[in-house]
Enzyme design. Structure first.
Site, PDB file in Angstrom:
ATOM      1  N   HIS A   1     -75.439 -12.866  18.254  1.00  0.00           N
ATOM      2  CA  HIS A   1     -75.100 -11.492  18.802  1.00  0.00           C
ATOM      3  C   HIS A   1     -76.597 -10.788  18.976  1.00  0.00           C
ATOM      4  CE1 HIS A   1     -71.339 -12.094  17.706  1.00  0.00           C
ATOM      5  NE2 HIS A   1     -71.505 -12.014  16.428  1.00  0.00           N
ATOM      6  N   HIS A   2     -77.653 -11.503  19.413  1.00  0.00           N
ATOM      7  CA  HIS A   2     -79.045 -11.132  19.771  1.00  0.00           C
ATOM      8  C   HIS A   2     -79.605 -11.437  21.112  1.00  0.00           C
ATOM      9  CE1 HIS A   2     -79.780 -11.945  15.044  1.00  0.00           C
ATOM     10  NE2 HIS A   2     -78.997 -11.043  15.327  1.00  0.00           N
ATOM     11  N   PRO A   3     -78.587 -10.956  22.059  1.00  0.00           N
ATOM     12  CA  PRO A   3     -79.251 -10.999  23.620  1.00  0.00           C
ATOM     13  C   PRO A   3     -80.315 -10.501  23.801  1.00  0.00           C
ATOM     14  CG  PRO A   3     -77.309  -9.660  23.395  1.00  0.00           C
ATOM     15  CD  PRO A   3     -77.561 -10.232  22.286  1.00  0.00           C
TER      16      PRO A   3
END
Length: 553
Positions: A492-494
């Site tokens: 969840h680190h775009p």
């Protein structure tokens, strides 16, 4: 004791009632003015910072536009983050079917939760606080080096109430003690730092927006969707909005439109507004305002491989412990206990390979399997605790901190309400596989130290049918790669889809101005040129702080 509980609950209910009905912020509006000096799109992690900082000057007017509303009370509980995924406060995005990964997931698609509401993804993340390492910024443009951002890192650590995990936790003690045993100059182990206060989530919604939302020069329009950035003669002139009732309107801007909509929605809105690769715009019959080829490209994300560790000693967080009266009492009345943590206990790094220690053993299969979009067989093979709420164990999340795979964000249609086409291309680059394998081996080395053996720790090896022809050992690179491609999950680190840079191909310049369009800036994770060796949330806050100073000056 029961009187104390009753009084505490009554105080809580009264305070909630008072907050909801008598303390409505004056900045929350039903109808916007015709023009503002600044229009900020997205009240997420960076948008809350920008709105707060710009509105400090009473002689400017600021409009903050947010597609969602308030987050529910669940968002306040650090360990309840998964319960918000898939709800009405989540954009509920999914990737396209992945070619190189996600083989154990439904349709080979990863779920990509993104916060929709005041506070954005900062209201549903795991609150881990990190700035990476200085080398991560060495190729960033002038003004954005580690030295340039260091004063803002210090400011953000204070404002976000960053605190280290308690050394009273057994697994934290073991993790910290393991470093001296490993004996490698490249390996560092440290306690995790997180952003919560007195057992309650602390995001930029709390640290920044709530401090500003009674200023008369700040207006906040909730449940309002920005559908297009209007331009004339290569200048942003306003924003087209769609309100909750379906009606549309136009708001003019005197100075800047500032996009803070995130790594997926920011490039989508730019493309719909005619700013992006000409071939992509023409495919959807969108008039080209500015041909910027890199809009929507350079998408990166950390990719986790969950390594489950079994324990004999009762030292981990389990569902059964969380459901006990004692833990519920501790949290509701005292703001302490298991519910007051995020279960992230330690971070380890070996060059560009990283490990997170997540100290929870048993999981809710029905909830997490659905949220991760993962097949039942895959889930049960990876997590032996799936049917036992008292199962002792924890997870190592192994990943490549500086992945080289790059994906894209494209339009599904010219309608902003249609989700964008998101393809992160996880594990496309061979380097990411070898880098992740080094992270897995680091997890195994830590697990083999004396302090963890004392707890009866042992690695669980998934029995995937697709991997049975290989030696069932994580140290075997072929088996490890098979597990990666089967069960690896997004961190969840775009970021990176509107890259900051001085080169002609970059989307924004060192002042975060969209190149070729006056009065339009981008300030969110999409501008990050490359991944950092850690979680990006606090870095984005720091960049927003510096951006505020640039704009005000």
């Amino acid at each position: 004791m029961w009187n104390y509980i009753l009084v505490s609950c009554m105080v809580l209910l009264v305070s909630l009632f008072y907050h909801c009905y008598f303390k409505k912020p004056i900045s929350i509006i039903d109808y916007a003015e015709q023009t503002y000096d600044y229009i900020i799109i997205g009240a997420g992690t960076s948008g809350c910072v920008i709105a707060s900082r710009l509105s400090e000057r009473s002689n400017v007017t600021v409009l903050l536009v947010e597609a969602g509303g308030y987050f529910g009370w669940w968002s306040a509980i650090p360990l309840a983050a998964p319960l918000l995924q898939g709800s009405e406060v989540d954009w509920n995005y999914k990737t396209e079917s992945q070619l190189y990964s996600s083989r154990g997931l439904q349709d080979r698609k990863q779920s990509l939760p993104r916060g929709k509401g005041l506070g954005g993804s900062g209201q549903m993340n795991y609150l881990v606080h990190s700035f990476g390492k200085p080398e991560d910024y060495k190729n960033w443009p002038k003004g954005w080096s580690h030295a340039d951002l260091a004063p803002y890192f210090s400011r953000v650590s204070d404002s976000m109430k960053a605190t280290l995990t308690s050394t009273e936790e057994y697994l934290v003690k073991a993790f910290a003690a393991a470093e001296s045993t490993l004996g490698s100059a490249n390996v560092t182990l440290q306690r995790a730092a997180s952003t919560f206060s007195n057992g309650v989530r602390w995001s930029t919604y709390h640290a920044y927006l709530q401090k500003a939302w009674n200023r008369r020069n700040l207006h906040i329009s909730m449940e309002t969707l920005a559908t297009k950035i209007e331009t004339k003669d290569s200048r942003a002139t306003g924003v087209e909005l769609m309100f909750k009732n379906g009606s549309r309107g136009r708001i003019g801007v005197n100075r800047d439109v500032i996009l803070c909509a995130g790594a997926f929605n920011t490039p989508q809105l730019l493309l719909i507004s005619g700013i992006g690769p000409a071939e992509e715009l023409e495919k959807h019959q969108i008039a080209v305002v500015k041909n910027i080829t890199e809009v929507g490209k350079n998408l990166f994300d950390h990719f986790n491989v969950p390594i489950f560790a079994n324990l004999i000693a009762p030292v981990s967080i389990t569902l059964k412990k969380m459901q006990s009266f004692r833990q519920l009492f501790n949290y509701i009345v005292l703001g302490t206990g298991l519910w007051a943590t995020n279960a992230v206990m330690g971070l380890a790094r070996d060059n560009d390979s990283g490990v997170i220690l997540f100290g929870m053993g048993s999981t809710d299969e029905n909830l997490l399997r659905k949220l991760a979009n993962i097949h039942t067989e895959t889930y049960r093979s990876m997590f032996p605790s799936y049917n036992d709420s008292a199962y002792e164990g924890f997870l190592y999340l192994a990943s490549c901190l500086k992945p080289k795979s790059r994906g894209t964000v494209k339009l599904r249609s010219r309608d902003i309400r249609d989700s964008p086409i998101i393809d992160p291309a996880y594990l496309q680059h061979p380097y990411d596989v070898s880098c992740t394998h080094r992270a897995i081996k680091l997890a195994l080395r830590i697990l083999a130290t004396r302090v963890f053996r004392k707890f009866g720790a042992s690695v669980h090896v998934p029995d995937f049918q697709e991997c049975r022809d290989l030696r069932q050992d994580y140290r075997d690179p072929r088996y490890a790669e098979c597990v990666m491609r089967m069960g690896g999950l997004t961190s969840h680190h775009p970021g990176g889809t509107c890259r900051l840079g001085m080169d002609p191909e970059s989307v924004v310049d060192e002042y975060l101005r969209v190149k070729g369009i006056e009065g339009l800036r981008v300030i969110d994770a999409s501008i990050m040129p490359a991944p950092i060796s850690g979680t990006p949330n606090s870095v984005v806050i720091s960049m927003a702080e510096r951006a505020s100073d640039l704009i005000k000056n």
